[in-house]
Design a protein around this motif. Structure first.
Motif, PDB file in Angstrom:
ATOM      1  N   LEU A 101     -23.814  62.449 -45.866  1.00 16.14           N
ATOM      2  CA  LEU A 101     -23.759  61.249 -46.696  1.00 16.14           C
ATOM      3  C   LEU A 101     -23.177  61.614 -48.064  1.00 16.14           C
ATOM      4  CD1 LEU A 101     -24.656  58.236 -46.804  1.00 16.14           C
ATOM      5  CD2 LEU A 101     -26.704  59.031 -47.981  1.00 16.14           C
ATOM      6  N   TYR A 102     -22.073  60.936 -48.431  1.00 13.36           N
ATOM      7  CA  TYR A 102     -21.441  61.273 -49.707  1.00 13.36           C
ATOM      8  C   TYR A 102     -21.559  60.173 -50.740  1.00 13.36           C
ATOM      9  CZ  TYR A 102     -19.569  65.676 -48.094  1.00 13.36           C
ATOM     10  OH  TYR A 102     -19.453  66.948 -47.659  1.00 13.36           O
ATOM     11  N   PHE A 103     -21.692  58.932 -50.298  1.00 16.36           N
ATOM     12  CA  PHE A 103     -21.983  57.910 -51.304  1.00 16.36           C
ATOM     13  C   PHE A 103     -22.995  56.939 -50.747  1.00 16.36           C
ATOM     14  CE2 PHE A 103     -18.613  55.694 -49.011  1.00 16.36           C
ATOM     15  CZ  PHE A 103     -18.941  54.350 -49.100  1.00 16.36           C
ATOM     16  N   LEU A 104     -23.787  56.385 -51.629  1.00 14.05           N
ATOM     17  CA  LEU A 104     -24.843  55.471 -51.218  1.00 14.05           C
ATOM     18  C   LEU A 104     -24.355  54.041 -51.419  1.00 14.05           C
ATOM     19  CD1 LEU A 104     -27.781  55.221 -50.276  1.00 14.05           C
ATOM     20  CD2 LEU A 104     -28.402  54.958 -52.676  1.00 14.05           C
ATOM     21  N   PRO A 105     -24.046  53.329 -50.324  1.00 18.39           N
ATOM     22  CA  PRO A 105     -23.502  51.982 -50.475  1.00 18.39           C
ATOM     23  C   PRO A 105     -24.495  51.075 -51.193  1.00 18.39           C
ATOM     24  CG  PRO A 105     -23.230  52.760 -48.224  1.00 18.39           C
ATOM     25  CD  PRO A 105     -24.139  53.731 -48.911  1.00 18.39           C
ATOM     26  N   TYR A 106     -24.033  50.436 -52.270  1.00 16.15           N
ATOM     27  CA  TYR A 106     -24.909  49.467 -52.941  1.00 16.15           C
ATOM     28  C   TYR A 106     -24.463  48.041 -52.685  1.00 16.15           C
ATOM     29  CZ  TYR A 106     -21.529  48.746 -56.737  1.00 16.15           C
ATOM     30  OH  TYR A 106     -20.412  48.430 -57.456  1.00 16.15           O
ATOM     31  N   GLY A 107     -23.167  47.864 -52.420  1.00 22.95           N
ATOM     32  CA  GLY A 107     -22.655  46.511 -52.173  1.00 22.95           C
ATOM     33  C   GLY A 107     -21.701  46.554 -51.006  1.00 22.95           C
ATOM     34  N   ALA A 108     -21.916  45.666 -50.044  1.00 24.39           N
ATOM     35  CA  ALA A 108     -21.082  45.712 -48.843  1.00 24.39           C
ATOM     36  C   ALA A 108     -20.103  44.543 -48.852  1.00 24.39           C
ATOM     37  CB  ALA A 108     -21.941  45.675 -47.601  1.00 24.39           C
ATOM     38  N   ALA A 109     -18.823  44.893 -48.820  1.00 25.19           N
ATOM     39  CA  ALA A 109     -17.807  43.860 -48.645  1.00 25.19           C
ATOM     40  C   ALA A 109     -17.479  43.793 -47.162  1.00 25.19           C
ATOM     41  CB  ALA A 109     -16.569  44.207 -49.444  1.00 25.19           C
ATOM     42  N   TYR A 110     -17.053  42.641 -46.737  1.00 25.78           N
ATOM     43  CA  TYR A 110     -16.609  42.499 -45.356  1.00 25.78           C
ATOM     44  C   TYR A 110     -15.415  41.589 -45.404  1.00 25.78           C
ATOM     45  CZ  TYR A 110     -19.051  38.141 -46.142  1.00 25.78           C
ATOM     46  OH  TYR A 110     -19.447  36.960 -46.690  1.00 25.78           O
ATOM     47  N   ASP A 111     -14.639  41.558 -44.348  1.00 17.14           N
ATOM     48  CA  ASP A 111     -13.553  40.609 -44.305  1.00 17.14           C
ATOM     49  C   ASP A 111     -13.940  39.456 -43.420  1.00 17.14           C
ATOM     50  OD1 ASP A 111     -11.137  41.442 -45.850  1.00 17.14           O
ATOM     51  OD2 ASP A 111     -11.672  43.309 -44.851  1.00 17.14           O
ATOM     52  N   ALA A 112     -13.537  38.276 -43.840  1.00 17.32           N
ATOM     53  CA  ALA A 112     -13.883  37.086 -43.083  1.00 17.32           C
ATOM     54  C   ALA A 112     -12.607  36.294 -42.839  1.00 17.32           C
ATOM     55  CB  ALA A 112     -14.875  36.249 -43.873  1.00 17.32           C
ATOM     56  N   VAL A 113     -12.710  35.324 -41.944  1.00 21.19           N
ATOM     57  CA  VAL A 113     -11.602  34.406 -41.772  1.00 21.19           C
ATOM     58  C   VAL A 113     -11.870  33.225 -42.697  1.00 21.19           C
ATOM     59  CG1 VAL A 113     -10.385  32.913 -40.170  1.00 21.19           C
ATOM     60  CG2 VAL A 113     -11.246  35.123 -39.400  1.00 21.19           C
ATOM     61  N   ASN A 120     -16.404  42.542 -36.983  1.00 20.36           N
ATOM     62  CA  ASN A 120     -16.543  42.661 -38.427  1.00 20.36           C
ATOM     63  C   ASN A 120     -16.926  44.056 -38.854  1.00 20.36           C
ATOM     64  OD1 ASN A 120     -17.030  39.489 -38.274  1.00 20.36           O
ATOM     65  ND2 ASN A 120     -16.355  40.137 -40.293  1.00 20.36           N
ATOM     66  N   ALA A 121     -15.979  44.747 -39.472  1.00 20.55           N
ATOM     67  CA  ALA A 121     -16.313  46.039 -40.050  1.00 20.55           C
ATOM     68  C   ALA A 121     -16.785  45.795 -41.475  1.00 20.55           C
ATOM     69  CB  ALA A 121     -15.101  46.937 -40.046  1.00 20.55           C
ATOM     70  N   LEU A 122     -17.650  46.668 -41.958  1.00 18.61           N
ATOM     71  CA  LEU A 122     -18.117  46.555 -43.339  1.00 18.61           C
ATOM     72  C   LEU A 122     -17.367  47.554 -44.207  1.00 18.61           C
ATOM     73  CD1 LEU A 122     -21.941  46.329 -42.661  1.00 18.61           C
ATOM     74  CD2 LEU A 122     -20.432  44.468 -43.355  1.00 18.61           C
ATOM     75  N   TYR A 123     -17.089  47.153 -45.428  1.00 15.90           N
ATOM     76  CA  TYR A 123     -16.394  48.035 -46.371  1.00 15.90           C
ATOM     77  C   TYR A 123     -17.248  48.181 -47.625  1.00 15.90           C
ATOM     78  CZ  TYR A 123     -12.473  46.824 -43.375  1.00 15.90           C
ATOM     79  OH  TYR A 123     -11.656  46.619 -42.290  1.00 15.90           O
TER      80      TYR A 123
END
Lengths: 447, 296
Positions: A154-166, A322-325
């Motif tokens: 683990l190299y970074f701790l996700p705090y906010g998840a973006a995703y792509d939507a239609v 849906n992948a999370l970014y």
């Protein structure tokens, strides 16, 4: 915007060269050792750290507020704050990384993380998680895993998840009499929905923007169809025939006039709040979930009376596309104050008050308690709430986690777009362009 | 604008053979064409100025200059954006710019005098070395420079942006002044020498006043370069209270969220004002400099 991307590329390439030059001296395996004192994040929280993130005026203000709260809770801590817009941020970060002077706490995404892990400039967070300095109990596993490097740490701790939507312009869709897409719709349904809508579009409006050159749409398509994006060596994991199938699908729509012309595509501003969708010139397009609010705002001025909504990506035989970014904070290997850095990351990600202040400004809060508190907050705008609820839905469907190899952002994203443009402008056949893309991407990915 | 005479030979055939005789008409046509070109070339700037007065969500509604209403709120909200306001950024920019110009003028003119008038060992080699530094792309020296300034603990100060100018690192301006000083007649130096002047007096009383066009050009270009510099401040200035105008402008943009284009254009208009003002003031000197130094 075009220019910015070009300069970013130039900067990224230059810095990548410099980074690799420096990497030679330190040796590939002499990475940050776990026996550095305080590498588990335990220790006194005091002294100076530097924190860096990307964003504009409003995010600078929100982040500053959270930092001030952190300082108030931990007397004796000072934070040197560094921020710049996304592309410029990485220009600066690359110079600092090459100079071994990264800020203690740096904001990164999965799309770039391995450019840095490969050069050993980041510390693994696993020891800090084990020691309890960083808490990941309330973050869904699929989201935490997006913070892992190619080596599984683990190299970074996700705090906010973006995703792509239609993103769909509901006003135009209703006018065309196609209504809304049903829950769990798949790609063939989506394509026929767009084709049907095009028949009744007003003049100069297309049912869809052209998704052929959009890497994120393609990632969604591969995930829904059970294809692997990258293999274990960090090279392309799908077949050429997958790519040609995907491009042929969009070429078919483009030739029928369902999408915008390639000339229009190349002229479109890259900022999602200035896209054709935000100006009511197309009925649907892929849209970062967190761009929903700004895009709706632009649309209210550009085409008064029209409204937008966002839907999860089309599904497929393999489930959700849906992948999370996620974005999150990493700790640099040259950091001298690891306990404070770990405490800061933990505070920013998990503290309820911090989350309330930051208000999911950079993707939905990953900590489920923070997220629920925000959804329940009556002061949250309706569009923002919709963004957070869509995220919640996506994350409940066990989204795929993609580990992006080093070079993804600078190589994959640009080559993909360029290769498809060759097809759309009629300079190459779909097969030729796929060959070209495979050659370019495989030559540089993972390095 | 010549008055045509019928005796003029009509030899040129690529032009209309019959000359327009009315001088007013030719003047009108010529000026109309020039003004058309001027408008085309200035349109992006005009558009930006117009956009700064539009309501924010109407800015990108086309190439037109007018929106549903005229507003000044972009200027108000832009000036006080963030925790600080633009007066601070303007002050910072002025400070950096003035110190850089002063440094460049002092360092470049002294160096140029030495190369143009003094004889010393390895002069040719050193001059070639100086010109050679012009070939180095700034990206090559970026990381070593950063490491150096970091070791000196100059991060978060203006020193990395200003101090190099005092050491004559801008080879181009030195070259410009050397070429200019070489054209000045040596007899002037010699007569000053007969009157008992040393090098310092020759430099300050003879060369400097005569080299004003070159000095003006240097000042002007240093001003533009420093005022617009983005990467330097980005790398070395972290704290917002130290930010210069370009950094402040860039904070209006956010590729991952919402960009504030209205305030961005409003502040961009204001940030152009000093450059335009400086240009108008030094225009005569600058044009003279461009003409006499053979620049471009």
């Amino acid at each position: 915007m075009k220019l910015q991307r070009a300069t970013f590329l130039a900067g990224a390439t230059a810095a990548a060269l410099l980074l690799s030059a420096c990497g030679g001296g330190t040796g590939a395996n002499s990475g940050p050792a776990a026996d550095v004192p305080g590498a588990d994040g335990k220790g006194e929280v005091k002294g100076d750290i530097a924190a860096a993130w990307w964003g504009g005026t409003s995010r600078i203000e929100l982040t500053n507020k959270v930092i001030d709260m952190f300082i108030a809770e931990n007397p004796g801590v000072t934070v040197d704050r560094q921020s710049a817009d996304f592309a410029k941020y990485f220009d600066k970060l690359n110079v600092q990384a090459a100079s071994k002077d990264l800020p203690c706490v740096v904001q990164l995404q999965g799309r770039q993380i391995n450019d840095y892990t490969k050069r050993n400039v980041l510390l693994p967070l696993d020891p800090m998680v084990e020691s309890g300095a960083i808490d990941i109990a309330d973050i869904p596993k699929a989201v935490v895993d997006a913070g892992r490097g190619t080596d599984g740490k683990l190299y970074f701790l996700p705090y906010g998840a973006a995703y792509d939507a239609v993103g769909v312009n509901t006003t135009l869709a209703e006018q065309a009499g196609v209504g809304t897409l049903s829950e769990g719709y798949d790609w063939p349904e989506f394509i026929s929905y767009l084709s049907k809508a095009q028949e009744k579009m007003p003049d100069g409006v297309n049912a869809s923007n052209n998704g052929g050159g959009r890497p994120n749409y393609f990632i969604g398509w591969t995930q829904a169809n059970g294809k692997k994006l990258f293999n274990d060596e960090g090279k392309l994991g799908f077949e050429k025939s997958d790519l040609t199938e995907y491009w042929k699908m969009w070429e078919d729509l483009r030739q029928k006039g369902v999408t915008v012309t390639p000339q229009q595509s190349s002229e479109e501003p890259t900022a999602p709040d200035q896209s054709y969708l935000a100006h009511g010139q197309v009925m649907s397009d892929t849209l970062p979930g967190n761009a929903f609010t700004p895009a709706s705002k632009t649309l209210s001025g550009a085409a008064p009376g029209q409204a937008l909504t966002t839907l999860p990506y089309p599904s497929g035989p393999s489930g959700s596309g849906n992948a999370l970014y996620p974005s999150g904070f990493a700790v640099s290997a040259n950091c001298q104050n690891i306990p404070t850095a770990a405490a800061f990351i933990n505070y920013f990600t998990n503290d309820l008050e911090a989350g309330k202040t930051f208000a999911s400004d950079n993707g939905a809060a990953t900590n489920t308690k923070v997220l629920d508190a925000q959804i329940a907050d009556p002061s949250m705008s309706a569009t923002k709430k919709h963004e957070l609820e869509t995220y919640k839905k996506i994350v409940s469907e066990d989204p795929p986690t993609i580990v992006f190899p080093a070079g993804y952002q600078s190589v994959f994203e640009n080559s993909f777009k360029r290769a498809y443009e060759e097809v759309a402008f009629g300079r190459m056949s779909v097969d030729q362009a796929a060959d070209k893309f495979f050659d370019e991407a495989n030559a540089k990915l993972g390095q | 604008m010549t008055t045509t005479t019928p005796t003029r030979p009509a030899a040129r055939t690529i032009y209309p053979t019959k000359k327009v005789t009315n001088p007013v008409l030719t003047a009108v046509i010529r000026h109309a064409l020039i003004i058309c070109f001027l408008v085309i070339m200035l349109y992006p700037v005009i558009w930006m100025v117009a956009a700064s007065f539009k309501p924010e969500n109407e800015i990108f509604n086309g190439l037109g200059l007018f929106a549903s209403r005229f507003t000044l709120e972009n200027y108000a909200s832009g000036w006080s954006a963030g925790s600080l306001n633009f007066s601070r950024y303007f002050m910072n920019s002025f400070l950096v710019t003035v110190l850089s110009i002063a440094g460049n003028l002092v360092a470049c003119s002294i160096t140029a005098y030495a190369f143009a008038r003094l004889e010393f060992p390895f002069k040719k080699f050193l001059f070639a070395l100086l010109l050679g530094t012009m070939l180095l792309p700034s990206q090559v020296t970026m990381v070593p420079q950063y490491i150096l300034f970091n070791q000196l603990e100059w991060i978060n100060t203006y020193l990395p942006l200003v101090v190099p100018h005092w050491f004559g690192v801008d080879a181009f301006f030195i070259f410009l002044m050397v070429q200019f000083i070489r054209t000045l007649p040596r007899e002037l130096d010699e007569s000053a020498r007969i009157d008992g002047c040393g090098h310092f007096r020759i430099f300050s009383r003879i060369i400097l006043p005569l080299a004003m066009p070159a000095i003006g050009t240097t000042a002007m270009f240093t001003f533009i370069n420093t005022w617009n510099d983005f990467l330097g401040p980005l790398l070395y200035l972290n704290r917002t209270e130290l930010w210069t105008v370009p950094l402040g402008l860039s904070a209006f943009l956010d590729a991952t969220s919402e960009s504030a284009f209205g305030p961005l254009f409003a502040m961009s208009v204001l940030s152009l004002a000093p450059i335009v003002g400086f240009f108008i003031v030094s225009q005569r000197l600058l044009l003279e400099g461009v003409a006499t130094t053979g620049l471009k």
